[in-house]
Structures are given as structure tokens and as C-alpha cells.
Design a protein around this motif. Structure first.
Motif, short mmCIF file in Angstrom:
data_model
loop_
_atom_site.label_atom_id
_atom_site.label_comp_id
_atom_site.label_asym_id
_atom_site.label_seq_id
_atom_site.Cartn_x
_atom_site.Cartn_y
_atom_site.Cartn_z
N SER A 317 1.41 -1.07 -0.13
CA SER A 317 -0.23 -0.06 -0.75
C SER A 317 0.84 0.78 0.18
O SER A 317 0.34 2.10 -1.05
CB SER A 317 -0.73 -0.51 1.39
OG SER A 317 -1.98 -1.38 0.98
N ILE A 320 2.29 1.82 -3.78
CA ILE A 320 0.70 2.04 -4.58
C ILE A 320 0.45 3.55 -4.21
O ILE A 320 0.67 4.74 -5.10
CB ILE A 320 -0.35 1.24 -4.21
CG1 ILE A 320 0.12 -0.22 -4.56
CG2 ILE A 320 -1.46 2.41 -4.71
CD1 ILE A 320 -1.40 -1.10 -4.19
N ASN A 350 -1.79 1.10 -14.20
CA ASN A 350 -1.93 0.92 -13.07
C ASN A 350 -0.81 -0.53 -11.96
O ASN A 350 0.49 -1.58 -12.73
CB ASN A 350 -3.12 -0.35 -12.95
CG ASN A 350 -4.02 0.63 -12.94
OD1 ASN A 350 -4.75 1.67 -12.92
ND2 ASN A 350 -5.43 -0.69 -13.77
N GLU A 355 -0.77 -4.58 -5.99
CA GLU A 355 -2.19 -5.43 -6.13
C GLU A 355 -2.45 -7.03 -6.01
O GLU A 355 -3.04 -7.13 -4.70
CB GLU A 355 -3.17 -4.74 -7.49
CG GLU A 355 -2.95 -3.02 -7.33
CD GLU A 355 -3.46 -2.77 -8.56
OE1 GLU A 355 -4.54 -1.56 -8.44
OE2 GLU A 355 -3.92 -3.09 -9.40
N ASN A 358 -1.29 -7.92 -2.64
CA ASN A 358 -1.78 -7.17 -1.26
C ASN A 358 -3.57 -8.28 -1.37
O ASN A 358 -3.54 -8.69 -0.78
CB ASN A 358 -2.40 -6.06 -2.13
CG ASN A 358 -2.51 -4.43 -1.59
OD1 ASN A 358 -1.71 -5.43 0.07
ND2 ASN A 358 -2.36 -3.68 -1.36
N GLU A 359 -3.35 -9.13 -2.66
CA GLU A 359 -4.56 -9.45 -2.94
C GLU A 359 -4.06 -11.04 -2.27
O GLU A 359 -5.13 -11.83 -1.22
CB GLU A 359 -5.44 -10.67 -3.69
CG GLU A 359 -6.13 -9.23 -4.84
CD GLU A 359 -6.31 -9.07 -6.35
OE1 GLU A 359 -6.10 -10.11 -6.94
OE2 GLU A 359 -6.52 -8.06 -6.71
#
Length: 487
Positions: A317, A320, A350, A355, A358-359
């Protein structure tokens, strides 16, 4: 009309697979307490595995999906056979055949025969019998006999000698987790090294640190990335320390921990054999009844995985946020561009690797909740929900050691810094006013910060206007490089 049992039909379809490729009708008959059953002639599994294939077509994930789990079963059966021979219960010639069978599976052979669904009722009995039957039939063939000639080597009497699912199944799970943990630690060490390498690369690049999303005080980009690496180092250390719990095993407990059907001295000897085969400091539990009913070992290890997930997710995070933009965000760093980011917005890219990492972390945190619920739902001397605990933890480990290397290669190693953006933030931020506290006092510096924000002027600009410091003092006190360590 009698309803159709779709689960049994699906399981039967698995059994009929072998009969669909050129050897239809070739079967052998095996028997258990429910009666006779036809088994594909070329199958190394037996009647109890066949019933499990019909009963539990649940997740679609068979035991063979986790090769180290299959290997762990072979390790447990090998250790048990050797211990039984040492106490004088198993004949050396049977041990020799079982050793060959176990070694073959440990070497990666016959894994296609470990077919029971990871999700199963019966506290793992089907998985244990799948291992017993396959290893017995391998041993029979290697000894010059035919599959199913159990009068020579029997799945229960020989492969399960002095054992119960209630000790072999959890021990196999723990050994599999130990093997997986080695792999996980390796990829995490590589990721940590990548962060530290970036820390060295960016060690002289200044930036503004932030607390609660607001400008704080200066630091270097290198310090930020070394901090990411050090957070991972702490998680690696935790994963190493919790191995102690996985090395605590209950072999010799048999059904509930009393050791019924096991020979005196067997429990101690099988622990020694497990330690010898795995190279891990495996020991017999002090209280086998407690160890058979308790799930603490899984809970503690799963908690370490959850902690890793939380740390990695926070780092992702942060990345990002730092890469947000490129025009309307922070845009301090660039993440590698891997694919177009939108089907409608041209030019958008992106942060897909942070991401997906994170998932994975979210899934691991959820899996830990599954482990917690299943672990406190056991009853008296056994927890019947170990299968779902095994699924949850092995899935978490697998997701990590598949995703982490991709995250390292496709994201961390390619990160670059936008120096002009960082310099702009440094010059405009009111955060550097903190260095003036010892010189002008907190109240005065607060007034400067407030005026800078109101007038859109820089702190240094106001200091010169108000002649609060000489140029020499400004250079000495306000040099951002001096504010990245104690002075």
C-alpha cells in the motif's frame, strides 16, 4: 423418484478415468467393512481411497497438488516402519520393501496416485489410507508381487502399524509445513535483499517523510527502502522461531494419545527417525493426549503467516501511494509498467504487482481466520477439522512463495525515483521547520509553518525575509542532510 447423488457420480467419474484410456474392464477386487469394490487394475490406491474419491469431490484440489505434502506422508511412514523394526515388531524384509516404496515417493514418483480431496470428513482418515494403500502396493510391486496381494504387505497391518490417522495425519501436515516454510523463507530473504539493495541505491536521495499522511521530517529514500527490508527481516525471524511448534509431534499417540496398539519405546524412536530424515529438530510431545487434541501448533504458525501478510500488505500500500499519479498524485517513485491499466482511459498504467501481492495477503489473513475457527471447534480428544486447517495454511504458504518472487522481479527490482519531484517537495514542505525547534522554540516555528501555508511561501524564504537566521546558520541548521539522523 430417488434423488440423484451428484457427489457420488462425480467421484465415480474420477475412478472411471483410468478405464477410459484403453484398458476398460481391467479391474481388481478389494474388500473393506462395507463390502467388495472394483478398483482400476493399474491403480496403486485401494478400496478406501476409492470410496473417498466418491465421497469427497469437494474442492477439486487433490493431495498430489502439494508435492511436499505427499513427500511428508512418505517420510512419516518410513520413520514409523524403521521405529517398528527397531522395537522388534516389523520384520526386516518388510522394512526393506517399505523403505524402497517410501523413497520412491520421496523422490517424486507415484504422486499421481495421491488423489483424495484435501477437503474431507473423517479427520484425515482418507488421506492416511491413500498413503497406506499406495505405499503398500508400490512395496508389493518392488518385491515382485502384484498390486492387491496384501497377504505379503498390508496397508493397515504394515503401513499403519502402531499408528492412527490421529497421529500420522497431523505429523504429515507439520512436516509438509516445515518443508514449505524453508521455501517461503528463501523467497522472503531474496525479497528483503532486493529492498536493501534499493536502500543502498537510494541512500543519498532526500525526501520528506510523512506521518498520518502529512509532511513530517526529512529522510532518505534509502532509509525508507531499508525499513521495508528490515520489516521483512523481522517476519522471516518470526517464521524461523515458530518452527519450534511444528517440530512438536504426536507420533505414537495413536487414537487419542494413550498409545494403544503402539509398542513400548516406539514413540521415542519414531521421533528420532523423523528428525534424522528431515534434518529438523523434531521431538515427541510431552503429553500425547494434549498434543492430539490441541491445535496450538497450527494456530501459532498461521498467526506468523498472518503477520507476514499484514506487513507485506502495508508495504504494498505504501508503494502504491508513493507511485500514485503521475500528475495528480504523490509520484515520488516509478513502478515498472507491466500492462495497460484501463480499457477506457488511454495511457493509464496501474500498480498491478503490489495489487496482486495485496490480494494474496488478504487471502492469507482470511485463511488465518479459518484456522482459528476450525481450531477451537474440535471436540474432546480430537479435532476433526484438521483437513481445512491444512488446506488454509498450505494455501497461504503456496500463494506466498509463488507471488513473492514475481513481486520482487516485476516490481521491486525495477523501481526508480523521481528526483525532481522529491526536490520540489523538500523545497516547498513546511516539515523542515522542525529543525528550528531547538533554535527558535516550538511556538515561533509553528507561526512560521502557519504563515508558510497561508502565503504559499517556502520556510527558507520566510526565514530570510524575517532575518531570523544568517546564511551560515541556515546552512548549518537547515541542511536537510543533517536531519536524517541524530545530531
Amino acid at each position: 423418484m430417488k434423488p440423484v447423488n451428484h457427489s457420488r457420480l462425480a467421484g465415480a467419474a474420477v475412478l472411471s478415468f483410468f478405464c477410459s484410456v484403453g484398458f476398460a474392464q481391467q479391474t481388481r477386487t478389494e474388500h473393506d467393512l462395507l463390502g467388495d469394490k472394483q478398483i482400476p487394475a493399474n491403480a496403486y490406491y485401494g478400496v478406501q481411497t476409492a470410496r473417498a474419491l466418491e465421497n469427497f469431490p469437494i474442492s477439486g484440489v487433490p493431495t498430489k497438488f502439494y508435492p511436499d505434502y505427499v513427500k511428508a506422508f512418505a517420510i512419516v511412514k518410513l520413520a514409523a516402519a524403521r521405529a517398528n523394526t527397531e522395537v522388534g515388531r516389523m520384520k526386516p524384509e518388510k522394512l526393506a520393501a517399505i523403505e524402497k516404496a517410501c523413497q520412491a515417493v520421496m523422490d517424486g514418483k507415484y504422486h499421481d496416485q495421491f488423489l483424495v480431496d484435501m477437503m474431507q470428513g473423517g479427520a484425515g482418515t482418507s488421506a492416511n489410507m491413500n498413503a497406506n494403500e499406495v505405499l503398500a502396493n508400490i512395496a508389493l510391486e518392488l518385491s515382485g508381487h502384484k498390486k492387491g496381494e496384501y497377504q505379503f504387505i498390508e496397508p493397515h497391518d504394515d503401513l499403519n502399524m502402531g499408528q492412527s490417522t490421529n497421529d500420522t495425519y497431523p505429523t504429515s501436515i507439520k512436516i509438509a509445513l516445515l518443508l514449505h516454510n524453508d521455501k517461503l523463507i528463501k523467497v522472503l530473504q531474496d525479497l528483503s535483499s532486493a529492498f536493501h539493495k534499493k536502500g543502498d541505491e537510494f541512500k543519498s536521495i532526500l525526501k520528506m517523510g510523512r506521518t498520518e499522511g502529512q509532511d513530517a521530517v526529512p529522510m532518505t529514500v534509502g532509509q525508507e527502502f531499508h525499513a521495508f527490508g528490515n520489516q521483512l527481516d523481522a517476519e522471516i525471524d518470526a517464521l524461523k522461531r515458530v518452527e519450534h511448534f511444528l517440530c512438536n509431534q504426536n507420533m505414537g499417540a495413536t487414537a487419542i494419545g494413550t498409545g494403544i496398539t503402539a509398542s513400548p519405546g516406539y514413540a521415542e524412536k519414531v521421533a528420532v527417525q523423523l528428525a534424522k530424515i528431515t534434518g529438523k529438530p523434531i521431538v515427541m510431545s510431552k503429553d500425547l493426549i494434549a498434543a492430539t487434541s490441541s491445535m496450538q501448533d497450527y494456530v501459532v504458525y498461521s498467526s506468523a503467516l498472518k503477520s507476514l501478510g499484514i506487513t507485506l500488505s502495508k508495504i504494498c500500500s505504501d508503494l502504491i501511494f508513493l507511485a500514485s499519479g503521475p500528475r495528480a498524485g504523490v509520484f515520488e517513485i516509478n513502478l515498472p509498467a507491466l500492462q495497460p491499466g484501463s480499457s477506457i482511459m488511454p495511457g493509464k498504467v496501474n500498480p498491478v504487482m503490489p495489487e496482486v501481492m495485496n490480494e494474496v495477503c488478504f487471502k492469507v489473513i482470511g485463511n488465518d481466520a479459518t484456522v482459528s475457527i476450525a481450531s477451537h471447534s474440535g471436540l474432546l480428544q480430537l479435532n476433526a477439522y484438521e483437513p481445512v486447517v491444512a488446506i488454509a495454511i498450505m494455501e497461504s504458504q503456496g500463494l506466498f512463495f509463488k507471488c513473492v518472487p514475481l513481486f520482487q522481479k516485476n516490481c521491486i527490482e525495477g523501481i526508480t525515483v523521481n528526483k525532481s519531484v522529491l526536490e520540489h517537495y523538500m523545497n516547498r514542505s513546511v516539515g523542515i521547520v522542525t529543525a528550528l525547534n531547538p533554535v527558535l522554540g516550538y511556538d515561533k516555528t509553528t507561526e512560521l509553518a502557519k504563515e508558510a501555508l497561508a502565503t504559499n511561501k517556502g520556510i527558507l524564504e520566510l526565514i530570510r525575509e524575517k532575518k531570523l537566521l544568517t546564511e551560515e546558520q541556515i546552512k548549518k541548521v537547515m541542511d536537510p542532510a543533517t536531519m536524517t539522523s541524530p545530531k
